[in-house]
Design a protein around this motif. Structure first.
Motif, short mmCIF file in Angstrom:
data_model
loop_
_atom_site.label_atom_id
_atom_site.label_comp_id
_atom_site.label_asym_id
_atom_site.label_seq_id
_atom_site.Cartn_x
_atom_site.Cartn_y
_atom_site.Cartn_z
N UNK A 78 -14.10 -30.19 -49.72
CA UNK A 78 -14.96 -31.37 -49.61
C UNK A 78 -14.17 -32.65 -49.45
N UNK A 79 -14.84 -33.80 -49.62
CA UNK A 79 -14.18 -35.09 -49.44
C UNK A 79 -12.99 -35.25 -50.38
N UNK A 80 -11.91 -35.81 -49.85
CA UNK A 80 -10.73 -36.03 -50.67
C UNK A 80 -10.00 -37.25 -50.16
N UNK A 81 -9.90 -38.28 -51.00
CA UNK A 81 -9.25 -39.51 -50.56
C UNK A 81 -10.00 -40.10 -49.38
N UNK A 82 -9.28 -40.37 -48.32
CA UNK A 82 -9.90 -40.96 -47.13
C UNK A 82 -10.26 -39.89 -46.09
N UNK A 83 -10.06 -38.62 -46.44
CA UNK A 83 -10.32 -37.56 -45.47
C UNK A 83 -11.23 -36.48 -46.03
N UNK A 84 -11.05 -35.27 -45.50
CA UNK A 84 -11.89 -34.14 -45.91
C UNK A 84 -10.99 -32.92 -46.06
N UNK A 85 -11.17 -32.21 -47.15
CA UNK A 85 -10.35 -31.04 -47.46
C UNK A 85 -11.13 -29.79 -47.08
N UNK A 86 -10.70 -29.10 -46.03
CA UNK A 86 -11.45 -27.98 -45.50
C UNK A 86 -11.03 -26.63 -46.10
N UNK A 87 -10.71 -26.64 -47.36
CA UNK A 87 -10.34 -25.41 -48.04
C UNK A 87 -10.27 -25.68 -49.53
N UNK A 88 -9.74 -24.73 -50.28
CA UNK A 88 -9.49 -24.93 -51.70
C UNK A 88 -8.01 -24.67 -51.99
N UNK A 89 -7.42 -25.49 -52.86
CA UNK A 89 -6.04 -25.29 -53.30
C UNK A 89 -6.07 -24.63 -54.67
N UNK A 90 -5.28 -23.56 -54.80
CA UNK A 90 -5.24 -22.81 -56.06
C UNK A 90 -3.81 -22.80 -56.57
N UNK A 91 -3.63 -23.20 -57.83
CA UNK A 91 -2.31 -23.33 -58.44
C UNK A 91 -1.59 -21.99 -58.58
N UNK A 92 -0.30 -22.10 -58.87
CA UNK A 92 0.50 -20.91 -59.16
C UNK A 92 1.96 -21.28 -59.33
N UNK A 93 2.81 -20.28 -59.36
CA UNK A 93 4.24 -20.46 -59.48
C UNK A 93 4.94 -19.96 -58.22
N UNK A 94 6.13 -20.48 -57.97
CA UNK A 94 6.87 -20.08 -56.78
C UNK A 94 7.02 -18.56 -56.71
N UNK A 95 6.68 -18.05 -55.56
CA UNK A 95 6.73 -16.61 -55.24
C UNK A 95 5.65 -15.77 -55.93
#
Length: 314
Positions: free
Chosen positions: A48-65
């Motif tokens: 959805x909306x994010x800052x001045x733009x639009x986020x066309x996905x979801x970001x999911x946290x984690x650890x390297x590798x």
């Protein structure tokens, strides 16, 4: 009784919705959702909306590798976008759908490799425009980004179905798949009649039952969404449908407005010559059973989840 059968071939993309995790523990449940979460962790940036733009996905946290797994079977490709996704994997699912997994640190697939749902495809990282270790999950249909549910802080579990019906995906586990349509202000259709009647069943008083998605419907939908803990956007999409529909099953347990809505849809959209009176009698039961048989659903005369969904989608 007359009938018409014309599959809906579109579903408008809408903004982010609140994550609701239904009890889905069987293989059949996974088949309904088709797409599954690729990792286990918290969502740190929703669709959805994010800052001045639009986020066309979801970001999911984690650890390297941390391993990233395919959300759905298809042909995988490794790619690179230094200014955005960084290193990423995309999977062509062969039916207009593509899923993309951005900011990966390493690849576990080669170009053109067939992968099964749940197969490891990459390791998580921070490549491209990334402020921390995470995977960016995006799903497109015929080039259009599809909304993915989830709010910041929601926990998702790898392999669990994404609680969202995408166009042409979802429905029953019998191979007859139906999806919830999306309606918003300005729409005029039989589906909007059903929304109006179901809102009445949910305890809201509307002045109009005219099949027009005007300000009254929009405002009432927003009130209903707020009461259910959903994202308040005035749009009836998959998550709102899941809370809005009411099961219609016999004359002894007869929800008047929901029965009225099912009858109205069967008569004026599907062509059944039945009375629209809010009473669930033999005539209505026969129409429901005939509709279910033609739609490839379990024939039980009950207008429950799958039957409502098929009514909306056909």
């Amino acid at each position: 009784m007359g009938k018409k059968w014309a599959r809906r071939n579109f579903l408008r993309t809408v903004g982010a919705t609140v994550l609701t995790l239904p009890v889905m523990t069987t293989t059949a449940a996974a088949a309904q959702a088709d797409f599954v979460w690729p990792v286990s962790d918290h969502i740190n940036s929703p669709y959805g909306p994010r800052g001045s733009g639009y986020h066309y996905g979801v970001d999911i946290d984690g650890e390297t590798e941390d391993p990233i797994y395919a959300s759905r079977a298809g042909t995988a490709y490794a790619a690179e976008d230094p200014g955005g996704y960084g290193q990423y994997v995309y999977i062509d699912h062969g039916d207009g759908y593509v899923s993309e997994y951005g900011h990966v640190n390493s690849y576990d697939v080669y170009d053109g490799e067939w992968v099964e749902r749940g197969e490891q495809i990459a390791g998580m990282g921070t490549t491209g425009s990334s402020t921390g270790v995470h995977v960016h999950l995006e799903i497109e249909h015929d080039g259009s980004p599809q909304s993915i549910p989830g709010d910041k802080g929601d926990w998702v579990t790898q392999g669990e179905p994404i609680p969202k019906d995408f166009p042409g995906i979802g429905g029953t586990d019998t191979g007859n798949y139906y999806s919830w349509p999306t309606y918003s202000r300005g729409d005029q259709s039989e589906g909007v009649y059903s929304i109006q009647y179901l809102l009445e069943e949910q305890g809201y008083n509307l002045n109009y039952h005219d099949g027009i998605y005007g300000s009254e419907v929009e405002n009432t939908v927003e009130s209903f969404q707020s009461s259910q803990g959903l994202s308040v956007d005035g749009i009836v999409g998959p998550n709102t449908w899941e809370e809005l529909y009411v099961t219609v099953y016999d004359a002894n347990n007869d929800p008047y407005w929901a029965t009225y809505g099912a009858q109205h849809h069967l008569r004026y959209d599907q062509g059944y010559s039945i009375s629209v009176d809010g009473y669930y009698g033999p005539e209505t039961e026969g129409a429901v059973e005939d509709f279910q048989s033609n739609a490839g659903l379990t024939v039980d005369g009950i207008v429950g989840h799958d039957t409502w969904q098929a009514l909306m989608d056909l």
